[in-house]
Write a protein that holds these residues in place. Structure first.
Motif, mmCIF file in Angstrom:
data_model
loop_
_atom_site.group_PDB
_atom_site.id
_atom_site.type_symbol
_atom_site.label_atom_id
_atom_site.label_comp_id
_atom_site.label_asym_id
_atom_site.label_seq_id
_atom_site.Cartn_x
_atom_site.Cartn_y
_atom_site.Cartn_z
ATOM 1 N N SER A 134 8.101 3.913 -5.441
ATOM 2 C CA SER A 134 7.059 4.845 -5.823
ATOM 3 C C SER A 134 6.184 5.097 -4.419
ATOM 4 O O SER A 134 5.806 4.343 -3.646
ATOM 5 C CB SER A 134 6.039 3.759 -6.736
ATOM 6 O OG SER A 134 4.881 4.586 -6.854
ATOM 7 N N ASP A 135 5.834 6.463 -4.586
ATOM 8 C CA ASP A 135 4.912 6.776 -3.337
ATOM 9 C C ASP A 135 3.666 6.054 -3.434
ATOM 10 O O ASP A 135 2.827 5.888 -2.312
ATOM 11 C CB ASP A 135 4.699 8.250 -3.715
ATOM 12 C CG ASP A 135 5.891 9.261 -3.487
ATOM 13 O OD1 ASP A 135 6.707 8.793 -2.827
ATOM 14 O OD2 ASP A 135 5.821 10.502 -3.901
ATOM 15 N N ALA A 136 3.131 5.250 -4.254
ATOM 16 C CA ALA A 136 1.917 4.714 -4.373
ATOM 17 C C ALA A 136 2.131 3.566 -3.434
ATOM 18 O O ALA A 136 1.158 3.006 -2.754
ATOM 19 C CB ALA A 136 1.552 4.172 -5.829
ATOM 20 N N ARG A 139 1.516 5.022 0.022
ATOM 21 C CA ARG A 139 0.088 6.047 -0.101
ATOM 22 C C ARG A 139 -0.567 5.735 0.976
ATOM 23 O O ARG A 139 -0.912 4.686 1.664
ATOM 24 C CB ARG A 139 -0.441 5.723 -1.251
ATOM 25 C CG ARG A 139 -1.759 7.050 -1.375
ATOM 26 C CD ARG A 139 -2.322 7.165 -2.831
ATOM 27 N NE ARG A 139 -1.170 7.680 -3.713
ATOM 28 C CZ ARG A 139 -0.847 7.041 -4.905
ATOM 29 N NH1 ARG A 139 -1.868 5.939 -5.040
ATOM 30 N NH2 ARG A 139 0.022 7.344 -5.744
#
Length: 355
Positions: A134-136, A139
């Motif tokens: 996930s990009d999170a 981030r």
């Protein structure tokens, strides 16, 4: 007989239909240009991910994977700090890295992603598993410059240099891949007492002051590599010494040339006089007088100031160095004592030769 159908039978309708198709096609191309650019960016990102996987596998093929090797394998390894994060769990190494690609052109496209690479170093290129996250989880990682502790980096450099000297001797150390690692900047190298000494700055932050200086010494008989941390000015030592040697060589060359001019002036004043023509000939010492190749026809010295009195002639002149094609000059004063039939010479201040 008149033709029926007008433009229909003359092909006008076909022309109009063709133009309409072209316009619609152009509008479709414009409307989808951004998507195609994004697609190209995604393809480039996929290639970068595959390249990182291959580089990590190759770096780990000797049974270990150093931090410096990870830095060079990830996208930050081209002289910049890496945004990748490495974690070790026993022998397993996990590298998490954000990717961001911008595709230029008439329409720019972009793609980004977060990937994790898992591998266990082995004696042959080990498999590397790749997982998109996930990009999170990544981030702000791409905007963060990460530097490892310089002492840990220096330890990795020692390991890589020991392998390099074993494979290729001191030449191998000079050309070692470790010097291409982001955050490592060589400032000087020299060979002394059979050892190759390298000075390098290891970054621990973004600012110019956030760098530590380390010295690495490599020898091949026996194979040894040592390191030590130096003071803030330590990495300028080789450069300063080289500049000092160059300055000393220049001073010696200028002194030798000015001495030749002094001898010529002594011969000229042997009769108790020094005419302008004799002075000009003495200053115009040519390179051929020393048996050297002539780079261009120019006098060795050019007078800046000449003062005459009944008893002496005082000359201040710019003296060129024969061996360096007149790119540097020194300022000298020549004082001809007519009654004594002698000449004294001394270096003068550079400001005396400003004209």
């Amino acid at each position: 007989m008149a033709r029926r159908g007008g433009c229909v039978w003359n092909g006008c309708l076909a022309v109009l239909m063709t133009a309409l198709v072209l316009v619609l096609f152009g509008m479709w191309r414009l409307s989808t240009a951004s998507g195609r650019a994004d697609g190209r960016a995604r393809e480039r990102m996929k290639e970068s991910v595959e390249q990182t996987r291959d580089l990590l596998s190759q770096a780990a093929s000797d049974g270990s994977l150093l931090g410096t090797e990870i830095d060079r394998s990830t996208r930050g390894g081209n002289g910049k700090a890496s945004a990748a994060e490495a974690q070790r769990h026993g022998r397993r190494v996990t590298v998490t890295e954000p990717f961001a690609i911008v595709e230029g052109g008439w329409y720019s496209g972009s793609a980004s992603g977060c990937y994790r690479f898992d591998l266990v170093p082995a004696s042959s290129p080990p498999p590397v598993s790749v997982h998109e996250l996930s990009d999170a989880l990544c981030r702000d990682r791409s905007a963060t410059t990460r530097y490892r502790d310089p002492a840990a980096v220096a330890a990795d450099v020692v390991v890589e240099l020991r392998a390099a000297v074993t494979r290729g001797g001191l030449t191998g150390v000079q050309n070692a891949s470790v010097w291409q690692t982001g955050g490592i900047v060589r400032t000087g190298q020299e060979t002394k007492h059979g050892q190759l000494i390298t000075l390098a700055l290891l970054s621990r932050g973004l600012g110019p002051a956030d760098r530590d200086c380390y010295e690495f010494r490599a020898g091949e008989k026996p194979v040894t590599v040592t390191t030590r941390k130096l003071g803030p000015d330590g990495c300028d030592r080789i450069r300063r010494e080289q500049q000092a040697r160059a300055a000393a060589a220049l001073r010696a060359e200028l002194d030798a040339d000015s001495r030749q001019i002094e001898h010529r002036l002594e011969r000229a004043v042997a009769d108790g006089t020094l005419t302008d023509a004799e002075l000009k000939r003495a200053l115009a010492l040519q390179q051929t007088d020393e048996g050297r190749e002539v780079s261009f026809d120019a006098p060795v010295a050019v007078s800046v100031r000449v003062r005459r009195s009944p008893s002496e002639v005082d000359v201040v002149a710019k003296v060129n160095a024969l061996d360096i094609n007149h790119t540097s000059t020194g300022c000298y004063e020549f004082r001809a004592h007519l009654a004594k039939q002698s000449v004294t010479r001394r270096p003068a201040a550079e400001t005396d030769c400003l004209g």
